[in-house]
Write an enzyme that holds these catalytic residues in place. Structure first.
Site, PDB file in Angstrom:
ATOM      1  N   ASP A  13      -5.115  25.624  20.226  1.00 23.22           N
ATOM      2  CA  ASP A  13      -5.097  24.805  21.444  1.00 23.22           C
ATOM      3  C   ASP A  13      -4.889  25.615  22.711  1.00 23.22           C
ATOM      4  OD1 ASP A  13      -5.390  22.602  19.762  1.00 23.22           O
ATOM      5  OD2 ASP A  13      -3.222  22.401  19.517  1.00 23.22           O
ATOM      6  N   LYS A  16      -9.737  27.061  23.969  1.00 26.83           N
ATOM      7  CA  LYS A  16     -10.957  27.738  23.493  1.00 26.83           C
ATOM      8  C   LYS A  16     -12.205  26.936  23.855  1.00 26.83           C
ATOM      9  CE  LYS A  16      -9.343  27.561  19.305  1.00 26.83           C
ATOM     10  NZ  LYS A  16      -7.978  27.103  19.557  1.00 26.83           N
ATOM     11  N   GLY A  40      -9.742  20.678  17.372  1.00 27.05           N
ATOM     12  CA  GLY A  40     -10.081  19.741  18.440  1.00 27.05           C
ATOM     13  C   GLY A  40     -10.282  20.569  19.694  1.00 27.05           C
ATOM     14  N   HIS A  41     -11.522  20.753  20.093  1.00 25.88           N
ATOM     15  CA  HIS A  41     -11.845  21.620  21.238  1.00 25.88           C
ATOM     16  C   HIS A  41     -12.317  20.751  22.395  1.00 25.88           C
ATOM     17  CE1 HIS A  41     -12.575  25.232  18.306  1.00 25.88           C
ATOM     18  NE2 HIS A  41     -11.354  24.751  18.256  1.00 25.88           N
ATOM     19  N   GLN A 222      -8.605  27.039  15.498  1.00 21.56           N
ATOM     20  CA  GLN A 222      -7.180  27.338  15.307  1.00 21.56           C
ATOM     21  C   GLN A 222      -6.820  28.587  16.140  1.00 21.56           C
ATOM     22  OE1 GLN A 222      -8.997  26.502  12.021  1.00 21.56           O
ATOM     23  NE2 GLN A 222      -8.616  24.557  12.976  1.00 21.56           N
TER      24      GLN A 222
HETATM   25  P1  GDP Z   1      -8.652  24.360  21.991  1.00 18.86           P
HETATM   26  O1  GDP Z   1      -8.335  23.750  20.667  1.00 18.86           O
HETATM   27  O2  GDP Z   1      -8.223  25.776  22.086  1.00 18.86           O
HETATM   28  O3  GDP Z   1     -10.079  24.169  22.387  1.00 18.86           O
HETATM   29  O4  GDP Z   1      -7.764  23.585  23.056  1.00 18.86           O
HETATM   30  P2  GDP Z   1      -7.558  21.979  23.161  1.00 18.86           P
HETATM   31  O5  GDP Z   1      -8.790  21.373  23.700  1.00 18.86           O
HETATM   32  O6  GDP Z   1      -7.032  21.438  21.883  1.00 18.86           O
HETATM   33  O7  GDP Z   1      -6.350  21.918  24.173  1.00 18.86           O
HETATM   34  C1  GDP Z   1      -6.424  22.459  25.450  1.00 18.86           C
HETATM   35  C2  GDP Z   1      -6.160  21.339  26.463  1.00 18.86           C
HETATM   36  O8  GDP Z   1      -5.891  21.904  27.718  1.00 18.86           O
HETATM   37  C3  GDP Z   1      -7.355  20.421  26.666  1.00 18.86           C
HETATM   38  O9  GDP Z   1      -6.884  19.146  26.974  1.00 18.86           O
HETATM   39  C4  GDP Z   1      -8.061  21.037  27.862  1.00 18.86           C
HETATM   40  O10 GDP Z   1      -8.825  20.087  28.599  1.00 18.86           O
HETATM   41  C5  GDP Z   1      -6.888  21.505  28.675  1.00 18.86           C
HETATM   42  N1  GDP Z   1      -7.114  22.702  29.486  1.00 18.86           N
HETATM   43  C6  GDP Z   1      -7.894  23.794  29.234  1.00 18.86           C
HETATM   44  N2  GDP Z   1      -7.730  24.731  30.193  1.00 18.86           N
HETATM   45  C7  GDP Z   1      -6.835  24.223  31.067  1.00 18.86           C
HETATM   46  C8  GDP Z   1      -6.218  24.731  32.260  1.00 18.86           C
HETATM   47  O11 GDP Z   1      -6.462  25.852  32.689  1.00 18.86           O
HETATM   48  N3  GDP Z   1      -5.310  23.916  32.865  1.00 18.86           N
HETATM   49  C9  GDP Z   1      -4.981  22.683  32.403  1.00 18.86           C
HETATM   50  N4  GDP Z   1      -4.080  21.983  33.068  1.00 18.86           N
HETATM   51  N5  GDP Z   1      -5.545  22.166  31.287  1.00 18.86           N
HETATM   52  C10 GDP Z   1      -6.439  22.932  30.626  1.00 18.86           C
HETATM   53  P1  IMO Z   2      -7.747  24.110  17.367  1.00 17.59           P
HETATM   54  O1  IMO Z   2      -9.048  24.727  16.893  1.00 17.59           O
HETATM   55  C1  IMO Z   2      -3.472  23.655  16.631  1.00 17.59           C
HETATM   56  C2  IMO Z   2      -2.218  23.429  12.438  1.00 17.59           C
HETATM   57  C3  IMO Z   2      -1.639  22.131  11.925  1.00 17.59           C
HETATM   58  C4  IMO Z   2      -0.657  22.662  10.895  1.00 17.59           C
HETATM   59  C5  IMO Z   2      -1.417  23.857  10.306  1.00 17.59           C
HETATM   60  C6  IMO Z   2      -2.143  23.545   9.011  1.00 17.59           C
HETATM   61  O2  IMO Z   2      -7.914  22.834  18.099  1.00 17.59           O
HETATM   62  O3  IMO Z   2      -6.921  25.114  18.094  1.00 17.59           O
HETATM   63  P2  IMO Z   2      -4.383  22.187   8.468  1.00 17.59           P
HETATM   64  O4  IMO Z   2      -4.749  20.755   8.701  1.00 17.59           O
HETATM   65  O5  IMO Z   2      -5.297  23.153   9.102  1.00 17.59           O
HETATM   66  O6  IMO Z   2      -4.162  22.503   7.013  1.00 17.59           O
HETATM   67  O7  IMO Z   2      -2.921  22.358   9.159  1.00 17.59           O
HETATM   68  O8  IMO Z   2      -2.346  24.257  11.294  1.00 17.59           O
HETATM   69  N1  IMO Z   2      -3.572  23.320  13.060  1.00 17.59           N
HETATM   70  C7  IMO Z   2      -3.787  23.427  14.372  1.00 17.59           C
HETATM   71  N2  IMO Z   2      -2.918  23.549  15.406  1.00 17.59           N
HETATM   72  N3  IMO Z   2      -4.809  23.657  16.862  1.00 17.59           N
HETATM   73  C8  IMO Z   2      -5.692  23.557  15.833  1.00 17.59           C
HETATM   74  O9  IMO Z   2      -7.014  23.699  16.000  1.00 17.59           O
HETATM   75  C9  IMO Z   2      -5.186  23.382  14.515  1.00 17.59           C
HETATM   76  N4  IMO Z   2      -5.754  23.227  13.304  1.00 17.59           N
HETATM   77  C10 IMO Z   2      -4.750  23.208  12.421  1.00 17.59           C
HETATM   78  O10 IMO Z   2      -0.995  21.418  12.960  1.00 17.59           O
HETATM   79  O11 IMO Z   2       0.478  23.182  11.538  1.00 17.59           O
HETATM   80 MG    MG Z   3      -7.349  22.086  19.916  1.00 14.50          MG
END
Ligand code: GDP
Ligand code: IMO
Ligand code: MG
Length: 428
Positions: A13, A16, A40-41, A222
């Site tokens: 998270d 990415k 979840g991207h 991840q």
């Molecule tokens: P990922 O799994 O690495 O793709 O990240 P996620 O999408 O799960 O979580 C990142 C969250 O931060 C999302 O809600 C993005 O919209 C948000 N986000 C990304 N870059 C920024 C930033 O520079 N500032 C803020 N405030 N939010 C951001």
């Molecule tokens: P993105 O790509 C954050 C965490 C789960 C748990 C561990 C194992 O959005 O960054 P799993 O279901 O994979 O067997 O769970 O890994 N986890 C993540 N945490 N971002 C993710 O994906 C994750 N995918 C799995 O919360 O701790």
């Molecule tokens: Mg994510």
């Protein structure tokens, strides 16, 4: 653009999705190499939010070929739902989504076993998407791949063999009801007929594309600390999220990859259980979680938040052979008086300046911090590095110095536009 791996440097998270979407503009192919719909991207374009779980984040750019590589575990139900969700937003995957015929398939018994194991044994805090059990079958050599799903004769035999084993585990260990062969067979043959058109030899396609000097971007899911080898085992996911996974998970050799970019959040978060030395106390936790909207993009769970941990990211720089760094969510720190960076752990009289494999040390350590002044101003409208407040530059410079890696891009908001290059080397 060189063939580039873009991956998470912390516990996932990191942003990415946003960063991949930006770089995807210059790539021809974007390929996911591991994980599944546990990811979840998030990509935000002009206020509209897209959350991608299985489909590469490059899909929002017209004409880009998006590949789900052999290292990914695919839940066809989730995939079809995702295709439908984005098609309702006007994004068509037809002709540009490809799935490896070697990718393993997630079945309902994987999801059930994930859930039951979480309930019965020591908790990992998984996403309960069946990821771990599916990878376990892959390594145990009993998994069902996309190619098997498309061949009725093979599929029948493999599904029966798997159900014989899984149903016994379900009843004898968990006292849970058995799955019916007929129901799963009917459900999955229906999925097969819908996804058949996407399934192909994606490794060959990627290698041919590279021969023709097309550009490939490898999308990590991840994060490094969730990698099954290099992370905080056993509090990890079941795949190699690190750069090496980009080769095994796509069928592209390491000599074809030119660059590795790490996405680094300006602080730290993690979802699920496991050690987290720099985790905030309740007040800051609440403040940063709200400001950073730190709730899981897949499960909606509140993310645990903490200070920037340089041991974690230095480890990540090393095991990924990271060339460059992108820093995200700098704006979330805008209101703070002062900001801490963890530079070492202290445990049982010993000081660690490198990430320890011993989980007991990681769990029981006292973080050593250095403290920098905050900038107390809004950075979300900043459009160039030079316009950042001096203390924000100071913070970034300190991180760059500790990591000994160049920060190339900075993100100050979730929208595509809230990103700028760090072209100006600031002297403070
Ligand atoms: P990922 O799994 O690495 O793709 O990240 P996620 O999408 O799960 O979580 C990142 C969250 O931060 C999302 O809600 C993005 O919209 C948000 N986000 C990304 N870059 C920024 C930033 O520079 N500032 C803020 N405030 N939010 C951001
Ligand atoms: P993105 O790509 C954050 C965490 C789960 C748990 C561990 C194992 O959005 O960054 P799993 O279901 O994979 O067997 O769970 O890994 N986890 C993540 N945490 N971002 C993710 O994906 C994750 N995918 C799995 O919360 O701790
Ligand atoms: Mg994510």
């Amino acid at each position: 653009m060189p063939n580039t791996v873009i991956l998470g440097a912390q516990w996932g998270d990191e942003g990415k999705g946003k960063v991949i979407d930006i770089y995807a503009a210059k790539a021809d192919y974007i390929v996911r190499y591991q994980g599944g719909n546990n990811a979840g991207h998030t990509v935000v374009i002009g206020g509209e939010e897209f959350i991608l779980h299985l489909i590469p984040s490059g899909i929002l750019h017209k004409g880009k070929i998006c590949i789900i590589g052999n290292g990914v575990v695919v839940d066809p139900k989730a995939l079809l739902e995702e295709i439908e969700t984005i098609s309702k937003k006007g994004i068509s995957v037809d002709g540009r989504l490809l799935i490896s015929d070697q990718a393993h398939v997630i079945f309902p018994y994987h999801r059930k076993l994930d859930e039951l194991k979480e309930g019965k044994h020591g908790k990992i805090g998984t996403t309960k998407r069946g990821i771990g059990p599916c990878y376990a079958d892959k390594v145990a050599r009993s998994g069902i791949r996309m190619a098997d799903l498309l061949d009725d004769k093979v599929f029948r035999i493999k599904l029966k063999d798997n159900l014989d084993e899984k149903n016994e585990i379900l009843s004898k260990i968990y006292d849970a009801p058995a799955f019916s062969f007929d129901a799963i067979y009917a459900e999955y043959t229906a999925y097969a007929s819908k996804i058949r058109k996407y399934i192909t030899d994606t490794g060959h396609i990627l290698n041919e594309a590279i021969k023709k000097r097309k550009n490939v971007m490898f999308e990590g899911a991840q994060g490094t600390l969730l990698d099954v080898d290099h992370g905080t085992y056993p509090f990890v996911t079941s795949s190699n999220a690190t750069a090496g996974g980009a080769c095994t998970g796509t069928g592209v050799g390491p000599n074809k990859i030119d660059k590795v970019i790490g996405v680094v959040k300006a602080y730290t978060t993690r979802v699920g259980e496991g050690p987290f030395p720099t985790e905030f106390g309740p007040d800051l936790m609440d403040r940063i979680r709200k400001k950073g909207k730190e709730f899981g993009a897949t499960t909606g769970r509140p993310r645990r938040c903490g200070w920037f941990d340089s041991l974690v990211v230095k480890h990540s720089v090393e095991v990924n052979g990271m060339d460059e760094v992108v820093v995200t969510k700098l704006d979330v720190l805008d209101d703070l008086e002062s900001i801490k960076i963890c530079t070492a752990y202290k445990f049982e009289g010993r000081t660690y300046d490198r990430f320890p494999a011993n989980l007991r040390a990681m769990e029981g350590c006292q973080p050593v911090y250095e403290e920098l002044p905050g900038w107390k101003s809004d950075t979300t409208q900043v459009t160039s590095y030079i316009k950042l407040p001096a203390n924000a530059k100071r913070y970034l410079n300190r991180i760059q110095k500790i990591l000994d890696k160049k920060i190339v891009l900075i993100s100050v908001g979730c929208d595509r536009k809230q990103t700028f290059a760090r072209t100006q080397p600031a002297k403070l």
